[in-house]
Design a protein around this motif. Structure first.
Motif, PDB file in Angstrom:
ATOM      1  N   SER A  50       0.831  -1.207   0.000  1.00 23.39           N
ATOM      2  CA  SER A  50       0.000   0.000   0.000  1.00 23.39           C
ATOM      3  C   SER A  50       0.864   1.255   0.000  1.00 23.39           C
ATOM      4  O   SER A  50       2.007   1.249   0.468  1.00 23.39           O
ATOM      5  N   ASP A  51       0.298   2.339  -0.539  1.00 24.45           N
ATOM      6  CA  ASP A  51       0.992   3.629  -0.506  1.00 24.45           C
ATOM      7  C   ASP A  51       1.268   4.050   0.932  1.00 24.45           C
ATOM      8  O   ASP A  51       2.307   4.640   1.226  1.00 24.45           O
ATOM      9  N   GLU A  52       0.351   3.736   1.845  1.00 19.63           N
ATOM     10  CA  GLU A  52       0.521   4.096   3.244  1.00 19.63           C
ATOM     11  C   GLU A  52       1.744   3.395   3.853  1.00 19.63           C
ATOM     12  O   GLU A  52       2.533   4.009   4.573  1.00 19.63           O
ATOM     13  N   LEU A  53       1.936   2.113   3.531  1.00 21.15           N
ATOM     14  CA  LEU A  53       3.093   1.386   4.048  1.00 21.15           C
ATOM     15  C   LEU A  53       4.388   1.934   3.448  1.00 21.15           C
ATOM     16  O   LEU A  53       5.385   2.085   4.159  1.00 21.15           O
ATOM     17  N   ILE A  54       4.373   2.273   2.184  1.00 17.20           N
ATOM     18  CA  ILE A  54       5.557   2.864   1.549  1.00 17.20           C
ATOM     19  C   ILE A  54       5.904   4.190   2.218  1.00 17.20           C
ATOM     20  O   ILE A  54       7.063   4.448   2.562  1.00 17.20           O
ATOM     21  N   ALA A  56       5.131   5.215   5.274  1.00 17.25           N
ATOM     22  CA  ALA A  56       5.601   4.969   6.641  1.00 17.25           C
ATOM     23  C   ALA A  56       7.024   4.423   6.645  1.00 17.25           C
ATOM     24  O   ALA A  56       7.852   4.818   7.479  1.00 17.25           O
ATOM     25  N   THR A  57       7.335   3.550   5.710  1.00 15.15           N
ATOM     26  CA  THR A  57       8.682   2.968   5.632  1.00 15.15           C
ATOM     27  C   THR A  57       9.718   4.025   5.280  1.00 15.15           C
ATOM     28  O   THR A  57      10.795   4.089   5.871  1.00 15.15           O
ATOM     29  N   ILE A  58       9.400   4.887   4.331  1.00 13.07           N
ATOM     30  CA  ILE A  58      10.317   5.968   3.949  1.00 13.07           C
ATOM     31  C   ILE A  58      10.515   6.933   5.116  1.00 13.07           C
ATOM     32  O   ILE A  58      11.634   7.358   5.410  1.00 13.07           O
ATOM     33  N   ALA A  59       9.437   7.269   5.825  1.00 14.06           N
ATOM     34  CA  ALA A  59       9.553   8.173   6.980  1.00 14.06           C
ATOM     35  C   ALA A  59      10.442   7.557   8.061  1.00 14.06           C
ATOM     36  O   ALA A  59      11.280   8.241   8.654  1.00 14.06           O
ATOM     37  N   ALA A  60      10.303   6.260   8.300  1.00 14.16           N
ATOM     38  CA  ALA A  60      11.129   5.582   9.301  1.00 14.16           C
ATOM     39  C   ALA A  60      12.594   5.569   8.865  1.00 14.16           C
ATOM     40  O   ALA A  60      13.493   5.815   9.675  1.00 14.16           O
ATOM     41  N   ALA A  61      12.850   5.310   7.591  1.00 12.30           N
ATOM     42  CA  ALA A  61      14.217   5.287   7.084  1.00 12.30           C
ATOM     43  C   ALA A  61      14.863   6.671   7.186  1.00 12.30           C
ATOM     44  O   ALA A  61      16.036   6.794   7.520  1.00 12.30           O
ATOM     45  N   GLN A  62      14.091   7.699   6.917  1.00  7.33           N
ATOM     46  CA  GLN A  62      14.619   9.058   6.996  1.00  7.33           C
ATOM     47  C   GLN A  62      14.904   9.472   8.435  1.00  7.33           C
ATOM     48  O   GLN A  62      15.690  10.381   8.678  1.00  7.33           O
ATOM     49  N   SER A  63      14.304   8.794   9.389  1.00  9.19           N
ATOM     50  CA  SER A  63      14.507   9.087  10.809  1.00  9.19           C
ATOM     51  C   SER A  63      15.703   8.346  11.390  1.00  9.19           C
ATOM     52  O   SER A  63      16.114   8.629  12.513  1.00  9.19           O
ATOM     53  N   ALA A  64      16.266   7.419  10.641  1.00 15.86           N
ATOM     54  CA  ALA A  64      17.400   6.626  11.127  1.00 15.86           C
ATOM     55  C   ALA A  64      18.642   7.498  11.233  1.00 15.86           C
ATOM     56  O   ALA A  64      18.771   8.521  10.553  1.00 15.86           O
TER      57      ALA A  64
END
Length: 72
Positions: A50-54, A56-64
Motif C-alpha cells: 500500500s501507498d501508506e506502508l511505503i 511509513a517505511t520511507i519516513a522511518a528510514a529518513q529518521s534513522a
C-alpha cells in the motif's frame, strides 16, 4: 552456535584467499562466529504494497541515524 572456529568460517566464505588468524581470542570469538555465519535469504510474495506502508517505511528510514550524525 557453530563448533567451527573463525578460521574455518573464513575458509568457507573466502576459500584459499582467507586470512589465517592466530590470536586465540579472535579465533574463538562468538561475535565473529555469528557475523561470519550470517546469511540473508529473501523470498518475495508478489503481494501489493500500500501507498501508506511505503510512506511509513520511507519516513522511518529518513529518521534513522546517518553516518554524519546530522539531526533530522
Amino acid at each position: 552456535m557453530s563448533s567451527l572456529d573463525v578460521n574455518d568460517l573464513l575458509r568457507q566464505r573466502y576459500g584459499a584467499s582467507a586470512p589465517v588468524l592466530s590470536d586465540p581470542a579472535i579465533v574463538s570469538s562468538p561475535t565473529l562466529q555469528l557475523l561470519l555465519q550470517h546469511r540473508s535469504v529473501r523470498a518475495f510474495t508478489g503481494d501489493d504494497i500500500s501507498d501508506e506502508l511505503i510512506t511509513a517505511t520511507i519516513a522511518a528510514a529518513q529518521s534513522a541515524a546517518s553516518s554524519s550524525n546530522n539531526p533530522s
